[in-house]
Design a protein around this motif. Structure first.
Motif, PDB file in Angstrom:
ATOM      1  N   UNK A 141       0.843  -1.196   0.000  1.00 36.80           N
ATOM      2  CA  UNK A 141       0.000   0.000   0.000  1.00 36.80           C
ATOM      3  C   UNK A 141       0.877   1.245   0.000  1.00 36.80           C
ATOM      4  N   UNK A 142       0.451   2.246  -0.742  1.00 31.50           N
ATOM      5  CA  UNK A 142       1.199   3.501  -0.818  1.00 31.50           C
ATOM      6  C   UNK A 142       0.908   4.377   0.389  1.00 31.50           C
ATOM      7  N   UNK A 143       1.883   5.214   0.736  1.00 31.54           N
ATOM      8  CA  UNK A 143       1.665   6.207   1.781  1.00 31.54           C
ATOM      9  C   UNK A 143       0.692   7.282   1.313  1.00 31.54           C
ATOM     10  N   UNK A 144       0.723   7.572   0.026  1.00 33.25           N
ATOM     11  CA  UNK A 144      -0.189   8.555  -0.561  1.00 33.25           C
ATOM     12  C   UNK A 144      -0.295   8.269  -2.049  1.00 33.25           C
ATOM     13  N   UNK A 145      -1.434   8.625  -2.633  1.00 32.46           N
ATOM     14  CA  UNK A 145      -1.606   8.493  -4.083  1.00 32.46           C
ATOM     15  C   UNK A 145      -2.649   9.494  -4.532  1.00 32.46           C
ATOM     16  N   UNK A 146      -2.682   9.725  -5.826  1.00 30.12           N
ATOM     17  CA  UNK A 146      -3.654  10.678  -6.348  1.00 30.12           C
ATOM     18  C   UNK A 146      -3.435  10.925  -7.822  1.00 30.12           C
ATOM     19  N   UNK A 198       3.151   7.439  -3.704  1.00 29.98           N
ATOM     20  CA  UNK A 198       4.370   7.789  -2.966  1.00 29.98           C
ATOM     21  C   UNK A 198       4.604   6.748  -1.882  1.00 29.98           C
ATOM     22  N   UNK A 199       5.869   6.333  -1.746  1.00 31.06           N
ATOM     23  CA  UNK A 199       6.274   5.340  -0.753  1.00 31.06           C
ATOM     24  C   UNK A 199       7.537   5.834  -0.056  1.00 31.06           C
ATOM     25  N   UNK A 200       7.654   5.615   1.247  1.00 27.46           N
ATOM     26  CA  UNK A 200       8.893   5.863   1.961  1.00 27.46           C
ATOM     27  C   UNK A 200       9.187   7.334   2.196  1.00 27.46           C
TER      28      UNK A 200
END
Length: 291
Positions: free
Chosen positions: A37-42, A55-57
């Motif tokens: 799972x990503x930390x954020x997406x859009x 976005x990851x990490x």
């Protein structure tokens, strides 16, 4: 698009002499490793398209750019290696690919490069490293020419900078034919226009046949640290073209990974990741050899 006759003869000869042998690694096309799972997406609305990102990490930003017809899921083997070593990883589905949309304009690498900049702007990333595979590698090199101030370095795997670098009739080679079938299935699963893969593939094929069109004189203007990389059995890009790119870009390094093809990040993720991390961690990647 690409030269087949000799490849077909050699492939048939190999079957005749080793009918019961397991295929070589470079003849296989493993499924991508699943992404967490990503930390954020859009999405970023840019120039007639909705561009998807995830976005990851945390840490130094690295943008991963996939190849033509594909999507960001191809990076499941590399992304965790980057986050473990202190990088903030941004995945982007190129316009019309994966979850991203497109308008009806012809594809250009310059347009896709501008989409990457738009995502970076949205995420307030001033500069990032770009790791690009195939079309993604081309986009990274175009950015090095057009927007070098947004880059720290570029790792371009299996890229060409003019159509003469393509091997003709690639779609008749078994691994690439399998890749196209998988890309069609992924498109139906991910795209907001799931029934439009044939038109999408035709548009991408036209771009492959006609772009990019940069000369050695153009490449000489690249001063971003660059690694030109490929597999020693690439079925899509001519070895002599890969070597030409490394010679033509000032300070570029050349990395030829053994026993893999255009799909090295799937065939041998450990070896691919090692090459990428060595480049990212090198204090002077424009001069330090990777192999």
């Amino acid at each position: 698009m690409r030269r087949l006759a000799l490849a077909a003869v050699l492939f048939a000869a190999g079957l005749a002499t080793s009918a019961h042998a397991a295929p070589a690694v470079w003849e296989t096309l493993p499924a991508p490793i699943a992404l967490p799972a990503a930390a954020a997406s859009g999405f970023v609305e840019h120039d007639g398209a909705r561009i998807w990102y995830a976005v990851f990490g945390r840490g130094e930003p690295v943008v991963l750019l996939h190849g033509g017809l594909s999507n960001s899921e191809v990076w499941g083997g590399l992304m965790p290696a980057l986050t473990r070593t202190g990088h903030r990883v941004i995945l982007i589905d190129s316009r019309g690919h994966g979850r991203s949309s497109r308008d009806q304009r012809p594809y250009t690498y310059e347009l896709m490069a501008s989409d990457v900049v738009a995502v970076m702007d949205q995420l307030r990333i001033r500069r990032a490293a770009v790791i690009g595979w195939s079309d993604g590698g081309i986009v990274g090199l175009v950015m090095a020419l057009k927007t070098p101030e947004r880059l720290t370095r570029v790792f371009a795997f299996g890229a060409n900078m003019d159509p003469s670098g393509n091997i003709p009739h690639i779609d008749a080679i078994p691994t690439f034919a399998q890749y196209e079938r998988g890309a069609a299935a992924d498109y139906r699963r991910l795209s907001s226009t799931p029934n439009e893969f044939p038109a999408f593939a035709l548009a991408i094929g036209h771009m492959w046949d006609t772009e990019p069109n940069y000369t050695a004189a153009d490449l000489a203007h690249i001063h971003t640290p660059v690694a030109i990389a490929d597999g020693d059995h690439d079925e899509a890009i001519k070895r002599e073209h890969t070597e030409y790119l490394a010679r033509s870009i000032p300070g570029a390094t050349l990395a030829i990974l053994p026993n893999v093809s255009h799909f090295a990040m799937l065939q041998n993720p450990t070896e691919f990741n090692t090459a990428v991390l060595a480049f990212l961690e090198a204090p002077d990647p424009g001069r330090r050899p990777l192999n």
